[in-house]
Scaffold this motif. Structure first.
Motif, mmCIF file in Angstrom:
data_model
loop_
_atom_site.group_PDB
_atom_site.id
_atom_site.type_symbol
_atom_site.label_atom_id
_atom_site.label_comp_id
_atom_site.label_asym_id
_atom_site.label_seq_id
_atom_site.Cartn_x
_atom_site.Cartn_y
_atom_site.Cartn_z
ATOM 1 N N ALA A 279 -54.442 -12.142 13.374
ATOM 2 C CA ALA A 279 -53.612 -10.952 13.168
ATOM 3 C C ALA A 279 -53.058 -10.869 11.764
ATOM 4 N N ARG A 280 -52.838 -9.622 11.349
ATOM 5 C CA ARG A 280 -52.138 -9.355 10.087
ATOM 6 C C ARG A 280 -50.989 -8.392 10.395
ATOM 7 N N ASP A 281 -49.821 -8.735 9.889
ATOM 8 C CA ASP A 281 -48.671 -7.847 10.035
ATOM 9 C C ASP A 281 -47.730 -8.089 8.859
ATOM 10 N N ASP A 282 -47.846 -7.237 7.845
ATOM 11 C CA ASP A 282 -47.059 -7.396 6.618
ATOM 12 C C ASP A 282 -45.882 -6.439 6.568
ATOM 13 N N ARG A 283 -45.540 -5.840 7.708
ATOM 14 C CA ARG A 283 -44.464 -4.846 7.707
ATOM 15 C C ARG A 283 -43.109 -5.457 7.392
ATOM 16 N N ALA A 284 -42.910 -6.741 7.713
ATOM 17 C CA ALA A 284 -41.611 -7.374 7.475
ATOM 18 C C ALA A 284 -41.283 -7.466 5.987
ATOM 19 N N TRP A 285 -42.297 -7.426 5.117
ATOM 20 C CA TRP A 285 -42.031 -7.441 3.675
ATOM 21 C C TRP A 285 -42.641 -6.222 2.971
ATOM 22 N N ASP A 289 -51.047 -3.324 3.288
ATOM 23 C CA ASP A 289 -52.144 -3.360 4.249
ATOM 24 C C ASP A 289 -51.640 -3.040 5.661
ATOM 25 N N PRO A 290 -52.394 -2.236 6.409
ATOM 26 C CA PRO A 290 -51.968 -1.897 7.776
ATOM 27 C C PRO A 290 -52.083 -3.103 8.704
ATOM 28 N N PRO A 291 -51.254 -3.171 9.736
ATOM 29 C CA PRO A 291 -51.353 -4.291 10.684
ATOM 30 C C PRO A 291 -52.607 -4.179 11.532
ATOM 31 N N CYS A 450 -44.890 -12.820 15.728
ATOM 32 C CA CYS A 450 -45.686 -11.589 15.635
ATOM 33 C C CYS A 450 -46.978 -11.708 16.428
ATOM 34 N N VAL A 451 -47.736 -12.789 16.234
ATOM 35 C CA VAL A 451 -49.004 -12.937 16.937
ATOM 36 C C VAL A 451 -48.774 -13.300 18.408
ATOM 37 N N GLU A 452 -47.677 -13.996 18.701
ATOM 38 C CA GLU A 452 -47.372 -14.293 20.107
ATOM 39 C C GLU A 452 -47.137 -13.005 20.888
ATOM 40 N N ASN A 453 -46.468 -12.037 20.262
ATOM 41 C CA ASN A 453 -46.262 -10.748 20.928
ATOM 42 C C ASN A 453 -47.577 -10.042 21.188
ATOM 43 N N LEU A 454 -48.544 -10.234 20.300
ATOM 44 C CA LEU A 454 -49.849 -9.600 20.480
ATOM 45 C C LEU A 454 -50.674 -10.299 21.553
ATOM 46 N N MET A 455 -50.224 -11.472 21.997
ATOM 47 C CA MET A 455 -50.884 -12.165 23.100
ATOM 48 C C MET A 455 -50.411 -11.658 24.460
ATOM 49 N N ARG A 456 -49.278 -10.976 24.501
ATOM 50 C CA ARG A 456 -48.722 -10.539 25.780
ATOM 51 C C ARG A 456 -49.665 -9.614 26.553
#
Length: 526
Positions: A279-285, A289-291, A450-456
């Motif tokens: 996963a990629r999620d750079d929204r916190a900074w 790049d899109p998540p 972040c990636v743990e949430n995407l495992m739900r």
């Protein structure tokens, strides 16, 4: 006490009788109020109990043992119980001409693009009560309520007339049949997308979808729906491959894995497969790049699978403490240079929380208090650019982490390494270098939540579907879930995206422009 009206002067009897009637009415009203009060007391008692349940659920000792889904289910039932109790309270309250409270409206939450059906309700008569004639409209009140119509099934009938010339025999002219993902098949691309979203976003196994369709008179067997899913998974493969390539061009990614039970036909039972999330999620900074997320299926949990999936990626990888990732940081790593690891403080915290919940260890409690200070700073800097995040961490967090490291070594000297607490402290010690990575790069997160949430969603689908039918089913599961979850975290409606993407593929979308089909490039108005 009974009163003999005949003993009362005749001119006073009527007044006394009226007083007696009023007294009787007051007695009845008093009895009614006592009954209502008793009922309200019971309702208040029930509401107090429900509030206590809420507090226990949120702050209780077992609160962190509940998964997010278990907690949400508990909230749903408690909130429904509170609403029922409040409704009962209003129904039993004494009649009062004054308003009982604000109307239960949900203003501003109905999208403007929803179809609206207006129903105008006119008075029974427009004649003025005083006889002046017909009244004139001076305004109106408008209220909006959400109505839901069950899924509408329809049949698309395609008619292609044939034309021929009566004067010659040069041939017949007819328009070409529109492109379809399944040539000559029953479903439109919208129908296929609906099945995909039902199975992989709403966690409805295909046999349940078959039952739902049957209630509308549509008899489509589960195996037919499975064929649709297989065709879609195959055709969506290049889009998912491009998504994975795009993610691996990043300089920082998250990775995690979870079980994906798969039927093992030869043994007549399930075996344990795994879905690995990249996963990629750079929204916190505020990264550009899109998540996105891609789920890779593998029949095992060995670190060689992570090595294969990450071929071509060179950067920082945020993970939990699973030892299978260790090979990625070695010079012998296949598929690229050694990866720099960033370990997860949430997992370190969880280790101490397990000990504290079990025996109330003060040492574990102290560790939890120290880690909480790190997270307070992270809350303050969330959303800032990397440079500001790094500066704040160096000034505020680094001294706290250094103090934690000294405290950790002191406790390890005091605590037996074989004790439960000793094992947890050793875990943190083993990952100490990677736990400090976030102090040296403002793009790195303090944890891999972040990636743990995407495992739900994977866990929910596993709970509802029980298992995949075979390894290929596990691969299809990961492929379609990748597009659905990437669409969701980019604010894209999954059904609309999948329908449009399948239609584009059916129409022969060029392979050289596959980038246009990635979820974050979807434009619903086009």
């Amino acid at each position: 006490m009974e009163i003999n009206l005949s003993a009362i002067p005749e001119d006073q009897r009527e007044a006394v009788a009226a007083l007696l009637r009023e007294r009787g009415e007051l007695k009845d009203e008093t009895a009614s109020l006592k009954s209502e009060t008793a009922g309200l007391r019971e309702i208040i008692k029930r509401l107090e109990h429900l509030v206590a349940e809420f507090n226990h659920l949120i702050h209780g000792k077992r609160s962190e043992k509940l998964s997010e889904d278990e907690r949400q289910l508990a909230f749903e039932d408690l909130e429904a119980a509170v609403a029922e109790a409040n409704e009962q309270k209003e129904a039993q309250a004494p009649s009062d001409p004054r308003p009982r409270g604000a109307a239960k409206r949900n203003r501003g939450n109905l999208p403007r693009d929803l179809p609206r059906i207006e129903r105008v309700i006119e008075p029974d008569s427009l004649q003025c009560p005083c006889g002046c004639g017909q009244m004139h409209k001076i305004g109106e009140d408008r209220t909006e309520r959400l109505d839901i119509v069950p899924a509408q099934l329809r049949v698309i009938v395609t008619v292609r007339p044939k034309y021929a010339c009566r004067a010659c025999t040069d041939g017949v002219r007819q328009a070409s049949a529109p492109a379809a993902l399944i040539e000559g098949g029953l479903p439109t691309e919208g129908a296929i997308a609906h099945v995909l979203v039902g199975k992989y976003a709403d966690h409805l196994p295909l046999y349940r979808q078959s039952q739902i369709l049957a209630r509308s008179g549509i008899d489509i067997h589960r195996s037919t729906l499975a064929d649709w899913v297989g065709v879609a998974a195959f055709n969506l493969g290049p889009v998912v491959d491009r998504l994975a390539e795009h993610l691996k061009t990043s300089t920082k990614l998250f990775m995690d894995e979870t079980t994906a039970p798969v039927l093992d036909p030869g043994r007549g039972r399930t075996k344990t497969g795994f879905l690995w999330a990249l996963a990629r999620d750079d929204r916190a900074w505020s990264g550009d790049d899109p998540p996105g997320v891609v789920y890779f299926y593998a029949p095992g949990r060995g670190g060689e699978n992570a090595e294969t999936f990450l071929a071509g990626f060179d950067g920082i990888l945020q993970v939990d403490g699973y030892t299978g990732y260790n090979r990625l940081a070695r010079p012998s790593r296949k598929g690229g240079e050694p990866i720099r690891m960033a370990y997860c403080w949430a997992h370190a915290r969880r280790k101490l929380k397990e000990v504290f919940d079990r025996d109330g260890s003060e040492i574990a409690a102290e560790g939890l208090r120290r880690i909480a200070e790190f997270y307070k700073i992270e809350t303050d800097i969330r959303g800032m650019v990397p440079e500001l995040r790094l500066s704040a961490r160096q000034a505020r967090t680094a001294p706290l982490v250094a103090a934690f490291g000294e405290w950790l070594q002191e406790q390890r000297l005091r605590i037996s390494a074989k004790s439960r607490l000793g094992e947890k402290l050793a875990y943190i010690h083993r990952h100490w270098d990677g736990l400090q990575t976030f102090l040296h790069d403002g793009r790195v997160e303090i944890d891999s939540n972040c990636v743990e949430n995407l495992m739900r969603p994977i866990a929910l689908n596993r709970k509802n579907a029980l298992f995949a039918g075979h390894d290929e089913g596990g691969k299809a599961w990961g492929r379609i879930a990748s597009l659905i979850e990437t669409a969701k975290i980019n604010g894209v409606e999954p059904f609309a995206y999948l329908k449009a993407t399948l239609e584009a593929i059916a129409a022969g979308h060029p392979q050289g422009r596959i980038e246009e089909l990635l979820p974050w490039n979807f434009n619903p108005s086009s």
